[in-house]
Motif scaffolding. Structure first.
Motif, PDB file in Angstrom:
ATOM      1  N   ILE A  98       0.838  -1.202   0.000  1.00  0.00           N
ATOM      2  CA  ILE A  98       0.000   0.000   0.000  1.00  0.00           C
ATOM      3  C   ILE A  98       0.872   1.251   0.000  1.00  0.00           C
ATOM      4  N   ILE A  99       1.979   1.213   0.745  1.00  0.00           N
ATOM      5  CA  ILE A  99       2.890   2.363   0.771  1.00  0.00           C
ATOM      6  C   ILE A  99       3.526   2.569  -0.604  1.00  0.00           C
ATOM      7  N   SER A 100       3.896   1.481  -1.265  1.00  0.00           N
ATOM      8  CA  SER A 100       4.428   1.605  -2.633  1.00  0.00           C
ATOM      9  C   SER A 100       3.370   2.182  -3.575  1.00  0.00           C
ATOM     10  N   GLU A 101       2.117   1.779  -3.381  1.00  0.00           N
ATOM     11  CA  GLU A 101       1.028   2.294  -4.214  1.00  0.00           C
ATOM     12  C   GLU A 101       0.844   3.797  -4.020  1.00  0.00           C
ATOM     13  N   ILE A 102       0.998   4.260  -2.780  1.00  0.00           N
ATOM     14  CA  ILE A 102       0.888   5.697  -2.513  1.00  0.00           C
ATOM     15  C   ILE A 102       1.965   6.454  -3.283  1.00  0.00           C
ATOM     16  N   GLY A 103       3.196   5.892  -3.298  1.00  0.00           N
ATOM     17  CA  GLY A 103       4.272   6.520  -4.060  1.00  0.00           C
ATOM     18  C   GLY A 103       3.976   6.568  -5.547  1.00  0.00           C
ATOM     19  N   GLN A 104       3.408   5.485  -6.072  1.00  0.00           N
ATOM     20  CA  GLN A 104       3.058   5.450  -7.494  1.00  0.00           C
ATOM     21  C   GLN A 104       1.988   6.483  -7.834  1.00  0.00           C
ATOM     22  N   LYS A 105       1.023   6.632  -6.959  1.00  0.00           N
ATOM     23  CA  LYS A 105      -0.033   7.619  -7.199  1.00  0.00           C
ATOM     24  C   LYS A 105       0.520   9.036  -7.140  1.00  0.00           C
ATOM     25  N   ARG A 106       1.523   9.240  -6.291  1.00  0.00           N
ATOM     26  CA  ARG A 106       2.141  10.568  -6.236  1.00  0.00           C
ATOM     27  C   ARG A 106       2.902  10.839  -7.532  1.00  0.00           C
ATOM     28  N   GLN A 107       3.569   9.817  -8.084  1.00  0.00           N
ATOM     29  CA  GLN A 107       4.274   9.983  -9.362  1.00  0.00           C
ATOM     30  C   GLN A 107       3.324  10.405 -10.470  1.00  0.00           C
ATOM     31  N   LYS A 108       2.112   9.898 -10.427  1.00  0.00           N
ATOM     32  CA  LYS A 108       1.112  10.221 -11.451  1.00  0.00           C
ATOM     33  C   LYS A 108       0.314  11.474 -11.104  1.00  0.00           C
ATOM     34  N   ASN A 109       0.717  12.166 -10.031  1.00  0.00           N
ATOM     35  CA  ASN A 109       0.019  13.366  -9.557  1.00  0.00           C
ATOM     36  C   ASN A 109      -1.431  13.074  -9.175  1.00  0.00           C
ATOM     37  N   GLU A 110      -1.696  11.841  -8.760  1.00  0.00           N
ATOM     38  CA  GLU A 110      -3.027  11.501  -8.267  1.00  0.00           C
ATOM     39  C   GLU A 110      -3.176  11.838  -6.792  1.00  0.00           C
ATOM     40  N   LEU A 111      -2.052  12.154  -6.148  1.00  0.00           N
ATOM     41  CA  LEU A 111      -2.057  12.589  -4.755  1.00  0.00           C
ATOM     42  C   LEU A 111      -1.259  13.883  -4.653  1.00  0.00           C
ATOM     43  N   PRO A 112      -1.619  14.774  -3.722  1.00  0.00           N
ATOM     44  CA  PRO A 112      -0.854  16.010  -3.531  1.00  0.00           C
ATOM     45  C   PRO A 112       0.487  15.722  -2.878  1.00  0.00           C
ATOM     46  N   ASP A 113       1.300  16.743  -2.728  1.00  0.00           N
ATOM     47  CA  ASP A 113       2.648  16.553  -2.186  1.00  0.00           C
ATOM     48  C   ASP A 113       2.681  16.661  -0.668  1.00  0.00           C
ATOM     49  N   SER A 114       1.526  16.612  -0.035  1.00  0.00           N
ATOM     50  CA  SER A 114       1.466  16.592   1.427  1.00  0.00           C
ATOM     51  C   SER A 114       0.180  15.921   1.861  1.00  0.00           C
ATOM     52  N   PHE A 115       0.278  15.066   2.868  1.00  0.00           N
ATOM     53  CA  PHE A 115      -0.924  14.445   3.414  1.00  0.00           C
ATOM     54  C   PHE A 115      -1.874  15.491   3.991  1.00  0.00           C
ATOM     55  N   ALA A 116      -1.332  16.620   4.432  1.00  0.00           N
ATOM     56  CA  ALA A 116      -2.165  17.665   5.016  1.00  0.00           C
ATOM     57  C   ALA A 116      -3.095  18.296   3.991  1.00  0.00           C
ATOM     58  N   ASP A 117      -2.807  18.097   2.704  1.00  0.00           N
ATOM     59  CA  ASP A 117      -3.647  18.669   1.650  1.00  0.00           C
ATOM     60  C   ASP A 117      -4.763  17.729   1.217  1.00  0.00           C
ATOM     61  N   LEU A 118      -4.813  16.537   1.822  1.00  0.00           N
ATOM     62  CA  LEU A 118      -5.878  15.590   1.490  1.00  0.00           C
ATOM     63  C   LEU A 118      -7.141  15.923   2.270  1.00  0.00           C
ATOM     64  N   ASN A 119      -8.272  15.625   1.686  1.00  0.00           N
ATOM     65  CA  ASN A 119      -9.544  15.751   2.390  1.00  0.00           C
ATOM     66  C   ASN A 119      -9.743  14.482   3.206  1.00  0.00           C
ATOM     67  N   VAL A 120      -9.637  14.600   4.525  1.00  0.00           N
ATOM     68  CA  VAL A 120      -9.725  13.420   5.383  1.00  0.00           C
ATOM     69  C   VAL A 120     -11.055  12.714   5.211  1.00  0.00           C
ATOM     70  N   GLU A 121     -12.127  13.473   5.021  1.00  0.00           N
ATOM     71  CA  GLU A 121     -13.447  12.865   4.941  1.00  0.00           C
ATOM     72  C   GLU A 121     -13.555  11.893   3.765  1.00  0.00           C
ATOM     73  N   ASP A 122     -12.729  12.096   2.736  1.00  0.00           N
ATOM     74  CA  ASP A 122     -12.793  11.218   1.562  1.00  0.00           C
ATOM     75  C   ASP A 122     -12.371   9.790   1.898  1.00  0.00           C
ATOM     76  N   SER A 123     -11.646   9.621   3.003  1.00  0.00           N
ATOM     77  CA  SER A 123     -11.090   8.292   3.311  1.00  0.00           C
ATOM     78  C   SER A 123     -11.616   7.719   4.614  1.00  0.00           C
ATOM     79  N   THR A 124     -12.665   8.332   5.205  1.00  0.00           N
ATOM     80  CA  THR A 124     -13.145   7.864   6.501  1.00  0.00           C
ATOM     81  C   THR A 124     -14.048   6.653   6.401  1.00  0.00           C
ATOM     82  N   ASP A 125     -14.743   6.467   5.288  1.00  0.00           N
ATOM     83  CA  ASP A 125     -15.653   5.337   5.156  1.00  0.00           C
ATOM     84  C   ASP A 125     -14.888   4.127   4.625  1.00  0.00           C
ATOM     85  N   THR A 126     -14.565   3.210   5.545  1.00  0.00           N
ATOM     86  CA  THR A 126     -13.795   2.020   5.152  1.00  0.00           C
ATOM     87  C   THR A 126     -14.648   0.760   5.190  1.00  0.00           C
ATOM     88  N   GLN A 127     -15.953   0.926   5.451  1.00  0.00           N
ATOM     89  CA  GLN A 127     -16.821  -0.232   5.548  1.00  0.00           C
ATOM     90  C   GLN A 127     -17.196  -0.748   4.145  1.00  0.00           C
TER      91      GLN A 127
END
Length: 495
Positions: A98-127
């Motif tokens: 999963i950590i490697s996947e996060i790096g790959q998504k950052r390479q593709k600019n699918e994630l911002p360059d800081s976790f603080a810039d993520l919308n936490v609510e987007d990832s709260t529903d894990t059910q």
């Protein structure tokens, strides 16, 4: 909050430098290596347990481009493993890919360059997700929340989410601390949010945390229901009796299936809120006096105390005796004295777990018995009693004394800063008392093991008992003075 967390913190460069310094420890291993090996000397120096049978690459960061996100990911993992928020075994078995996947998504600019810039609510529903997606969501959510707080240096009461653990002087039960309780103001309209935060800031130091969080639920509902029915910014100041009559109608519909006490609070708590902001002359307060807005007979009557008591069903004597006789079979063993004190005192489970080893036992002279009598001393957080003393039997006092001596000998400022009698000394919950669900599970396991009539009874975390028909059975404080209860306390004390 995302980008705002970093904008608000003018010393962002200082925070980044602190992360770099942290990663440069242990011979700069963490910063210079994109592969962290389980056999590395730095792992041992950092005090990270790798578990049995695990070997090879713990995690790698080669998929990450150079930048903030890579540094943050390293810092978050190292900090979490050092402080036992995550175990190396858990990272190795579940999060490497999963950590490697996060790096790959950052390479593709699918994630911002800081976790603080993520919308936490987007990832709260894990059910309901696939296991890998669920774990990905959990890791992203935890990292985002971690750095949201890390970069935000404002006072806690200036934020839109207040964490109980960061507010000095609040009255919160020990059990609630395990849940990492918080107050969320983000669902209140921005126009009124500062006013509500000002109101709650003064209240949290006077009333219990549970009371304040409950009150905030109704305040959120009050503003939400008005805005959803066409009212806009500034409506509160122009509030009329007609508006309140509309509100009463909405309450009747939205809380129609709830009991009388809940419906009553939806009105009485709002009246209390408006009353205070008028007395304190908040600029947003209604112009009309609260007594001309909300009348006494607007508040639905709560259930009478005698009606509530009539619903209580007490534990049948045979069941109680069977429970007492089986105390030595409760596993793990550390839950046995918790049961004894629940039976001895009749206190809520949260109050038993809140006992402190340095002040939970006191001997007071009793003229009638012409002797010193042991008293158990504790705080009753729900009702705001700072110190309640209740007499206990000698064998129970001896048990508490032994527990206190043991806790004193192994407690430090690091593993038990709050001096809990029933403390967790390591792991993710280090420094917190035993959990109520863990106690519930221990008793339920005993019930299932013993079978017969005990199967009909289910313990709940408050220290009371619930039957399959949801009727309450109250554990009575003096009912435990039976011969079987005396034996169970002696058994627990001997352990």
């Amino acid at each position: 909050m995302g980008e705002a967390a970093r904008v608000l913190n003018e010393g962002f460069d200082d925070k980044y430098s602190q992360m770099m310094e942290y990663l440069e420890t242990d011979g700069r291993y963490w910063i210079e290596n994109d592969q962290w090996a389980l056999e590395a000397e730095a792992i041992r120096q950092a005090g990270i347990s790798t578990g049995e049978g695990n070997e090879g690459i713990l995690v790698e960061f080669s998929t990450f481009p150079e930048g903030n996100l890579k540094i943050e990911m390293k810092y978050f993992l190292l900090y979490s493993m050092r402080n036992k928020l995550l175990t190396a075994s858990n990272v190795f078995q579940h999060y490497r890919g999963i950590i490697s996947e996060i790096g790959q998504k950052r390479q593709k600019n699918e994630l911002p360059d800081s976790f603080a810039d993520l919308n936490v609510e987007d990832s709260t529903d894990t059910q309901g997700r696939k296991e890998r997606d669920r774990l990905y969501g959990i890791l992203i959510r935890d990292a985002a929340r971690f750095f949201e707080d890390y970069y935000d240096d404002r006072e806690e009461t200036e934020k839109d989410v207040w964490h109980a653990s960061r507010l000095p002087g609040i009255k919160i039960s020990a059990a609630a601390k395990r849940t990492k309780s918080s107050m969320n103001f983000t669902k209140i309209a921005g126009y009124y949010r500062p006013m509500v935060k000002r109101f709650m800031k003064r209240l949290v130091i006077k009333r219990s945390w549970s009371y304040c969080t409950e009150l905030l639920i109704y305040i959120r509902y009050f503003f939400r229901v008005f805005y959803s029915n066409g009212y806009g910014d500034g409506f509160l100041g122009k509030l009329t009796r007609t508006d309140i009559e509309n509100y009463l109608g909405w309450v009747a519909v939205d809380y129609g299936s709830k009991n009388a006490t809940v419906r009553s609070k939806a009105v009485s708590f709002i009246r209390q809120f408006i009353d205070y902001i008028q007395l304190a002359e908040y600029p947003e307060a209604p112009e009309k006096d609260v007594n001309r807005l909300i009348f006494d007979d607007d508040i639905p009557r709560r259930e009478r105390a005698e009606d509530t008591m009539a619903k209580i069903k007490y534990i049948p004597e045979p069941v109680r005796e069977q429970l007492d006789a089986s105390i030595s079979e409760i596993e793990p063993e550390e839950m046995q004295p918790v049961y004894v004190l629940l039976r001895e005192t009749g206190w809520r489970g949260t109050d038993v777990l809140n006992l402190r080893y340095d002040c939970c036992l006191e001997y007071i002279w009793n003229n009638r018995e012409n002797a010193y009598v042991p008293y158990l001393c504790g705080e009753i957080t729900k009702t705001g009693i700072p110190l309640l003393k209740i007499p206990v039997r000698d064998e129970v006092a001896e048990m508490v004394k032994k527990l206190s001596e043991e806790a004193t000998s192994i407690s430090t400022e690091d593993n038990n800063p709050e001096r809990y009698l029933f403390n967790t000394y390591d792991g993710k919950c280090k420094g917190l008392p035993y959990s109520k669900p863990a106690f519930t599970s221990a008793i339920q396991a005993l019930i299932e093991k013993k079978g017969s009539r005990m199967v009909k009874v289910i313990f709940i975390a408050s220290g009371r008992i619930l039957s399959a028909t949801r009727a309450r059975w109250s554990i009575q404080s003096r009912g435990c003075r039976s011969e079987s209860s005396s034996r169970c306390s002696a058994t627990a004390a001997s352990r």
